[in-house]
Write a protein that holds these residues in place. Structure first.
Motif, short mmCIF file in Angstrom:
data_model
loop_
_atom_site.label_atom_id
_atom_site.label_comp_id
_atom_site.label_asym_id
_atom_site.label_seq_id
_atom_site.Cartn_x
_atom_site.Cartn_y
_atom_site.Cartn_z
N UNK A 46 -4.66 40.34 41.37
CA UNK A 46 -5.72 39.33 41.36
C UNK A 46 -6.88 39.49 42.47
N UNK A 47 -6.84 40.59 43.39
CA UNK A 47 -7.71 40.55 44.42
C UNK A 47 -7.60 39.45 45.42
N UNK A 48 -6.74 38.57 45.17
CA UNK A 48 -6.59 37.55 46.18
C UNK A 48 -5.85 37.80 47.44
N UNK A 49 -6.29 37.82 48.56
CA UNK A 49 -5.41 38.38 50.00
C UNK A 49 -4.24 37.12 50.10
N UNK A 50 -3.08 37.48 50.37
CA UNK A 50 -1.76 36.90 50.92
C UNK A 50 -1.73 36.89 52.10
N UNK A 51 -1.83 35.78 53.07
CA UNK A 51 -1.43 35.71 54.31
C UNK A 51 -0.32 34.70 54.67
N UNK A 52 0.78 35.59 55.44
CA UNK A 52 2.14 34.94 55.32
C UNK A 52 2.20 34.52 56.92
N UNK A 53 2.81 33.53 57.06
CA UNK A 53 3.32 33.05 58.49
C UNK A 53 4.64 33.03 58.38
N UNK A 54 5.60 33.90 59.04
CA UNK A 54 7.19 33.55 59.02
C UNK A 54 7.54 32.46 60.00
N UNK A 55 8.09 31.31 59.66
CA UNK A 55 8.65 30.59 60.33
C UNK A 55 10.16 30.35 60.18
N UNK A 62 5.94 21.36 61.43
CA UNK A 62 4.74 22.05 61.48
C UNK A 62 3.57 21.27 60.61
N UNK A 63 4.09 21.19 59.29
CA UNK A 63 3.16 20.79 58.18
C UNK A 63 2.81 19.27 58.52
N UNK A 64 3.69 18.70 59.15
CA UNK A 64 3.61 17.15 59.49
C UNK A 64 2.59 17.10 60.46
N UNK A 65 2.80 18.04 61.48
CA UNK A 65 1.79 17.96 62.74
C UNK A 65 0.49 18.49 62.16
N UNK A 66 0.23 19.25 61.27
CA UNK A 66 -1.19 19.65 60.92
C UNK A 66 -1.61 18.74 59.85
N UNK A 67 -0.95 17.93 59.31
CA UNK A 67 -1.39 17.12 58.19
C UNK A 67 -2.59 17.65 57.39
N UNK A 68 -3.62 16.87 57.13
CA UNK A 68 -4.66 17.48 56.03
C UNK A 68 -5.41 18.56 56.59
N UNK A 69 -5.10 18.98 57.86
CA UNK A 69 -5.80 20.09 58.41
C UNK A 69 -4.85 21.29 58.12
N UNK A 70 -3.84 21.25 57.75
CA UNK A 70 -2.98 22.34 57.50
C UNK A 70 -3.70 23.50 56.80
N UNK A 71 -3.73 24.86 57.29
CA UNK A 71 -4.11 25.87 56.58
C UNK A 71 -3.24 26.41 55.44
#
Length: 335
Positions: A46-55, A62-71
């Motif tokens: 696809x040409x789409x880069x995948x950025x992976x954060x291993x948690x 983390x998702x709750x803390x980031x809320x609507x600003x989550x990347x």
């Protein structure tokens, strides 16, 4: 500065955000090396880069803390309990996709399309080749038979994999019968629950017990490790069933985050992960069973034998998790 150069710089400035958008950001409980073959194949296609954060832990927090600003656009995780947690926490969103629905059978996706399964693993019995006869154990219910007294090893009863198995037992037999079953299994333990699934196979090899409970893919991992190959070769794989039904399976799965700044790319990535080509890559890399119809597991995995999976929707099983944990603690399974 010339008009031509100014125009070129302006074009680059305008184009940069669009180029930056050609990516998808993933929070993953799965280690990056396990999914790299998939992300590489997706980017190539696809040409789409995948950025992976291993948690390793704390994804929901983390998702709750980031809320609507989550990347984060997508979460990748294992075990129905973790998939249920992201649903309950409200950090993912439902996805409408004919491709996903065609590629993922109904029992392996959320009824409200909030997550979709990618691969399955069976919760099996590892049985000593020397001390357990073929056909001696065939069901999960058998594990409570007194003939196994002092012969069973397992990891903690409160581990997510065993909680899911206990929850499935509740679905099939009810809470009272499940408590009796847990008491029977505990009475048959050769030692206090400890270690991971591979540690139980090592204990069989060492003669500390004769059977253990574990996931299928650990056989592949042990065979790939020179220090553990001898453990693997000391056991047979048995696919037990619940009486009258099938073998308990758990899954790895994918979901789109509630924030998903790259929503279109996230959907493309999710659909790619359930495609036959990606499914076979995933299954080969992780010694698991692909979910998409018409796809095959690796030759190694197929050599372990076939089974019929329990067809109960895993979210139904997940609903019994609190009761399962309560029963495990009531019988003091790890005590």
């Amino acid at each position: 500065m010339s008009y031509r150069l100014t125009t070129a710089l302006l074009a680059l400035t305008v184009a940069t955000p669009a180029l930056a958008a050609e990516e998808v950001n993933v929070y993953s409980y799965r280690q990056p090396e396990l999914i790299k073959p998939l992300t590489d194949a997706f980017t190539e296609e696809t040409g789409i880069r995948v950025n992976v954060a291993y948690l390793e832990k704390g994804m929901v927090e983390r998702l709750q803390a980031e809320g609507s600003r989550s990347p984060a656009d997508v979460v990748l995780t294992v075990d129905i309990s973790r998939l249920a947690q992201v649903v309950e926490a409200g950090v993912i969103q439902p996805v409408t996709s004919a491709t996903l629905e065609a590629n993922v059978p109904a029992q392996y996706r959320d009824p409200d399309n909030q997550w979709f399964g990618l691969t399955t693993r069976a919760r099996i019995i590892y049985a000593s080749k020397d001390r357990v006869a073929e056909g001696e154990v065939t069901t999960y219910e058998d594990l409570a038979d007194p003939k196994w007294k002092g012969r069973i090893c397992t990891r903690s009863g409160t581990h997510a994999y065993n909680v899911a198995l206990t929850a499935a037992m509740i679905e099939h037999h009810g809470a009272e019968a499940t408590q009796t079953w847990l008491e029977g299994v505990k009475a048959n333990l050769a030692r206090k629950p400890q270690g991971n699934d591979r540690a139980q196979v090592k204990a069989i090899w060492a003669g500390e017990c004769d059977i253990s409970i574990g996931n299928t893919y650990y056989m592949g991992q042990m065979l790939a490790d020179p220090e553990q190959t001898e453990w693997a070769n000391s056991v047979n794989i048995v696919f037990p069933t619940f009486e009258g039904t099938g073998t308990h399976v758990n899954i790895s799965g994918v979901a789109m985050t509630a924030a998903a700044p790259n929503k279109d790319n996230a959907l493309k990535f999710m659909e790619f992960l359930t495609s036959p080509d990606a499914q076979e890559i995933y299954a080969q890399a992780n010694h698991e069973y692909p979910i998409a119809p018409g796809t095959a597991a690796s030759d190694l995995v197929l050599s372990w034998g076939s089974f019929t999976a329990d067809d109960v929707n895993l979210m139904t099983v997940a609903a019994h998790r609190p009761e399962a944990l309560r029963l495990i603690e009531t019988v003091d399974f790890d005590g």
